[in-house]
Design a protein around this motif. Structure first.
Motif, mmCIF file in Angstrom:
data_model
loop_
_atom_site.group_PDB
_atom_site.id
_atom_site.type_symbol
_atom_site.label_atom_id
_atom_site.label_comp_id
_atom_site.label_asym_id
_atom_site.label_seq_id
_atom_site.Cartn_x
_atom_site.Cartn_y
_atom_site.Cartn_z
ATOM 1 N N TRP A 289 31.595 77.699 98.975
ATOM 2 C CA TRP A 289 31.436 76.766 100.095
ATOM 3 C C TRP A 289 32.759 76.395 100.748
ATOM 4 C CZ3 TRP A 289 26.919 76.767 102.114
ATOM 5 C CH2 TRP A 289 25.777 76.958 101.324
ATOM 6 N N ASN A 290 33.869 76.885 100.209
ATOM 7 C CA ASN A 290 35.164 76.687 100.865
ATOM 8 C C ASN A 290 35.491 77.820 101.830
ATOM 9 O OD1 ASN A 290 35.937 74.234 99.545
ATOM 10 N ND2 ASN A 290 36.277 75.442 97.675
ATOM 11 N N GLU A 291 34.747 78.940 101.732
ATOM 12 C CA GLU A 291 34.932 80.047 102.680
ATOM 13 C C GLU A 291 34.626 79.522 104.088
ATOM 14 O OE1 GLU A 291 34.103 83.296 105.242
ATOM 15 O OE2 GLU A 291 32.633 81.778 104.635
ATOM 16 N N PRO A 292 35.395 79.908 105.121
ATOM 17 C CA PRO A 292 35.253 79.278 106.437
ATOM 18 C C PRO A 292 33.838 79.280 107.020
ATOM 19 C CG PRO A 292 37.277 80.537 106.337
ATOM 20 C CD PRO A 292 36.562 80.813 105.065
ATOM 21 N N PHE A 293 33.151 80.430 106.989
ATOM 22 C CA PHE A 293 31.796 80.461 107.537
ATOM 23 C C PHE A 293 30.858 79.572 106.714
ATOM 24 C CE2 PHE A 293 33.301 84.577 109.278
ATOM 25 C CZ PHE A 293 32.965 84.389 110.610
ATOM 26 N N ALA A 294 30.965 79.661 105.406
ATOM 27 C CA ALA A 294 30.110 78.859 104.532
ATOM 28 C C ALA A 294 30.402 77.368 104.696
ATOM 29 C CB ALA A 294 30.304 79.273 103.073
ATOM 30 N N ALA A 295 31.677 77.027 104.857
ATOM 31 C CA ALA A 295 32.051 75.617 105.030
ATOM 32 C C ALA A 295 31.453 75.055 106.324
ATOM 33 C CB ALA A 295 33.572 75.474 105.036
ATOM 34 N N ARG A 296 31.472 75.856 107.400
ATOM 35 C CA ARG A 296 30.865 75.414 108.668
ATOM 36 C C ARG A 296 29.355 75.247 108.515
ATOM 37 N NH1 ARG A 296 31.890 79.703 112.870
ATOM 38 N NH2 ARG A 296 30.410 78.373 114.007
ATOM 39 N N PHE A 297 28.727 76.183 107.816
ATOM 40 C CA PHE A 297 27.280 76.120 107.591
ATOM 41 C C PHE A 297 26.935 74.848 106.813
ATOM 42 C CE2 PHE A 297 23.347 77.018 105.373
ATOM 43 C CZ PHE A 297 22.598 77.785 106.253
ATOM 44 N N LYS A 298 27.694 74.586 105.759
ATOM 45 C CA LYS A 298 27.438 73.404 104.932
ATOM 46 C C LYS A 298 27.653 72.118 105.722
ATOM 47 C CE LYS A 298 28.550 71.412 100.404
ATOM 48 N NZ LYS A 298 28.535 70.007 100.867
ATOM 49 N N ARG B 98 32.367 95.636 109.339
ATOM 50 C CA ARG B 98 31.511 96.407 108.417
ATOM 51 C C ARG B 98 31.752 95.950 106.968
ATOM 52 N NH1 ARG B 98 30.138 97.707 113.004
ATOM 53 N NH2 ARG B 98 29.388 99.788 113.623
ATOM 54 N N SER B 99 32.004 94.666 106.790
ATOM 55 C CA SER B 99 32.317 94.135 105.466
ATOM 56 C C SER B 99 31.028 93.876 104.680
ATOM 57 C CB SER B 99 33.105 92.817 105.600
ATOM 58 O OG SER B 99 33.133 92.124 104.377
ATOM 59 N N ALA B 100 30.908 94.511 103.520
ATOM 60 C CA ALA B 100 29.738 94.293 102.671
ATOM 61 C C ALA B 100 29.708 92.864 102.136
ATOM 62 C CB ALA B 100 29.748 95.282 101.519
ATOM 63 N N GLU B 101 30.881 92.271 101.898
ATOM 64 C CA GLU B 101 30.939 90.902 101.391
ATOM 65 C C GLU B 101 30.452 89.910 102.442
ATOM 66 O OE1 GLU B 101 33.364 93.147 101.055
ATOM 67 O OE2 GLU B 101 33.047 93.472 98.885
ATOM 68 N N LEU B 102 30.865 90.113 103.705
ATOM 69 C CA LEU B 102 30.409 89.214 104.766
ATOM 70 C C LEU B 102 28.914 89.404 105.033
ATOM 71 C CD1 LEU B 102 33.340 89.225 107.359
ATOM 72 C CD2 LEU B 102 32.719 87.456 105.686
ATOM 73 N N ALA B 103 28.463 90.651 104.920
ATOM 74 C CA ALA B 103 27.023 90.892 105.067
ATOM 75 C C ALA B 103 26.260 90.180 103.956
ATOM 76 C CB ALA B 103 26.730 92.392 105.050
ATOM 77 N N GLY B 104 26.816 90.203 102.747
ATOM 78 C CA GLY B 104 26.190 89.492 101.636
ATOM 79 C C GLY B 104 26.163 87.991 101.861
ATOM 80 N N LEU B 105 27.255 87.470 102.447
ATOM 81 C CA LEU B 105 27.299 86.044 102.755
ATOM 82 C C LEU B 105 26.267 85.690 103.822
ATOM 83 C CD1 LEU B 105 28.628 83.282 102.394
ATOM 84 C CD2 LEU B 105 30.334 83.970 104.117
ATOM 85 N N LEU B 106 26.126 86.552 104.816
ATOM 86 C CA LEU B 106 25.129 86.333 105.873
ATOM 87 C C LEU B 106 23.729 86.230 105.262
ATOM 88 C CD1 LEU B 106 24.139 86.178 108.798
ATOM 89 C CD2 LEU B 106 24.309 88.679 108.910
ATOM 90 N N LYS B 107 23.425 87.136 104.360
ATOM 91 C CA LYS B 107 22.109 87.123 103.721
ATOM 92 C C LYS B 107 21.945 85.881 102.838
ATOM 93 C CE LYS B 107 18.961 89.993 100.990
ATOM 94 N NZ LYS B 107 18.729 91.329 100.390
ATOM 95 N N ALA B 108 22.989 85.512 102.121
ATOM 96 C CA ALA B 108 22.913 84.362 101.213
ATOM 97 C C ALA B 108 22.747 83.051 101.986
ATOM 98 C CB ALA B 108 24.160 84.307 100.332
ATOM 99 N N LEU B 109 23.485 82.894 103.082
ATOM 100 C CA LEU B 109 23.328 81.687 103.896
ATOM 101 C C LEU B 109 21.956 81.663 104.558
ATOM 102 C CD1 LEU B 109 26.863 81.390 105.563
ATOM 103 C CD2 LEU B 109 25.944 80.066 103.642
ATOM 104 N N GLY B 110 21.492 82.830 104.992
ATOM 105 C CA GLY B 110 20.148 82.899 105.565
ATOM 106 C C GLY B 110 19.094 82.436 104.581
ATOM 107 N N ALA B 111 19.301 82.748 103.302
ATOM 108 C CA ALA B 111 18.337 82.356 102.272
ATOM 109 C C ALA B 111 18.200 80.842 102.167
ATOM 110 C CB ALA B 111 18.751 82.932 100.924
ATOM 111 N N CYS B 112 19.243 80.106 102.499
ATOM 112 C CA CYS B 112 19.166 78.641 102.474
ATOM 113 C C CYS B 112 18.145 78.115 103.476
ATOM 114 C CB CYS B 112 20.539 78.035 102.775
ATOM 115 S SG CYS B 112 21.806 78.382 101.538
#
Length: 463
Positions: A344-353, A380-394
């Motif tokens: 949740w300290n990652e910039p995109f995740a922090a904004r989402f939170k 084409r970052s697999a980690e950012l794609a994973g974050l996108l999916k994980a935040l979407g799950a919320c």
């Protein structure tokens, strides 16, 4: 930053501070179950599904109670019209509701009490109110709540007794001491079916044969399942008055304790600037909507508007939701998402939170998803794609297979489409660009959109 929620009671943002640390207890007024649920009902259940999901994502244990009203005038009338028992009607409609909301990805509540299973508790609550001088037996046989004897009536809705009197009928009807009083126990009528009647004497009370009033149902069920005081009480904006106002009067009148710390009310779904409702006949059932649009598109349509804002229903808005959701899935199709635990300290995740912690700000949270999708497209970052999916799950989004989602609704089978794509590739290789364009247009006419990239040609459904 702590989670802040707009409370209708205080008319201000309140920091969530559970009565039991780490455990949020929430009661939401559910369906009066005499017919299929419409998209307005789905909006309410979706709003509190998002609330429940975010509370859990924030580390809270959640006890979420959403009741079912399975006895009232409309239910009795519908059962009589169909020539079936009340239980047969309500069982049928509850099963239909469960099927419909499950398709939308709405998670079930922790508990789903039915009003008819809590009549003894309702009678006990009425007896407590009578003992405190807040309830009385009317000449009609009903038992009523004496509104003027409860100090602070109107604190949720902001209505004063003088304002309420200005709109009342001149005559005092149904044996009420005051027109503002409301019914707790409705005396049975000879014309009502036997399964709409309870013998209060058999349950240890002397209120005669009858059935509970609507408001007392939720007071009894909420206090029985969550205690006299709990953290969040919610429902549609139309329930603020009189239903929730009357719940406060009954529950707090009996216990002497605050009923709920925070009150949440979701906005209406509107059609042509009018509230969607069965009484106006301008409603669309969940099943009717899902016959035209896939479930995740409907979910996205409901989620991307803030829960307190009125939501305009139209095919145009649903089409826009479908196209917007496809943009997110297109990013996930580009690269296989890596499994991630959200930092949740990652910039995109922090904004989402930050967005969700400010009164469940889904519009801003969804905007973060689109910014993140743009970055996935670039890197084409697999980690950012994973974050996108994980935040979407919320929010209950982006959990389908991207290719399956994008290609859903195609009228041609995949083999036929692949064959035409191969023919087009051969035409392009032979510099027969007219033939290549003809094949593209042939596919487009059948609802298939081709997408060319350096790695080859893929396709998606235009539906």
């Amino acid at each position: 930053m702590s989670l802040r929620i707009y409370s209708t009671l205080s008319r201000a943002m309140e920091s969530l501070s559970p009565l039991e640390p780490g455990h949020v207890r929430m009661y939401v007024c559910g369906m009066t179950i005499y017919d299929l649920c419409h998209i307005g009902h789905a909006r309410m259940m979706m709003a509190f599904d998002v609330v429940q999901r975010w509370l859990k994502s924030s580390g809270y244990r959640v006890t979420y109670v959403r009741n079912i009203t399975d006895i009232d005038d409309k239910i009795i009338k519908r059962a009589v019209e169909r020539g079936i028992t009340i239980r047969a009607l309500t069982d049928e409609m509850i099963e239909a509701m469960h099927l419909d909301v499950a398709k939308l990805g709405i998670e079930p509540p922790t508990l789903e009490p039915r009003a008819t299973e809590y009549v003894p508790q309702m009678l006990s609550l009425i007896s407590q109110l009578e003992a405190k001088g807040l309830a009385y037996k009317a000449s009609s046989g009903d038992v009523n709540f004496a509104v003027r004897k409860f100090p602070g009536y109107g604190k949720l809705s902001g209505k004063s007794l003088d304002e309420l009197r200005a709109g009342e009928r001149v005559a005092v009807l149904d044996g009420k001491d005051d027109p503002l009083d409301f019914v707790l126990w409705k005396s049975s009528k000879a014309t009502e079916p036997d399964d709409a009647k309870w013998d209060s004497a058999a349950l240890g009370h002397d209120y005669g044969q009858g059935r509970p009033g609507w408001h007392i149902e939720c007071s009894a069920m909420s206090c029985q399942t969550l205690g006299d005081s709990f953290d969040i009480h919610g429902g549609g904006a139309d329930l603020q008055f009189p239903h929730h106002e009357n719940e406060i009067a009954q529950s707090e009148g009996a216990s002497g304790k605050p009923l709920a710390s925070i009150w949440i009310h979701n906005g209406f779904v509107r059609v042509d600037n009018e509230k969607m409702s069965k009484s106006l006949g301008n409603f669309f059932t969940i099943r009717e909507v899902l016959a035209k649009y896939d479930a995740e598109t409907v979910r996205f349509f409901l989620v991307r508007t803030h829960y307190r804002t009125a939501l305009n229903y139209s095919d145009v808005h649903l089409d826009d939701a479908r196209n917007a959701l496809k943009r997110l899935y297109t990013a996930l199709e580009l690269v296989t998402p890596a499994p991630v635990n959200i930092d949740w300290n990652e910039p995109f995740a922090a904004r989402f939170k930050a967005a969700m912690d400010e009164d469940f700000g889904t519009p801003e949270a969804v905007a973060v998803l689109f910014d993140l999708a743009t970055e996935v497209n670039k890197t084409r970052s697999a980690e950012l794609a994973g974050l996108l999916k994980a935040l979407g799950a919320c929010l209950g989004l982006l959990q389908s297979d991207p290719k399956a989602y994008l290609q859903a609704g195609a009228t041609l089978d995949e083999a036929a489409i692949s064959a035409l794509i191969a023919q087009r590739a051969a035409a392009k290789a032979g510099k027969n660009f007219a033939e290549a364009d003809r094949i593209r247009q042939e596919l487009l006419a059948q609802g298939i959109v081709l997408k060319d990239s350096p790695s080859g040609t893929t396709w998606e459904s235009a539906q």
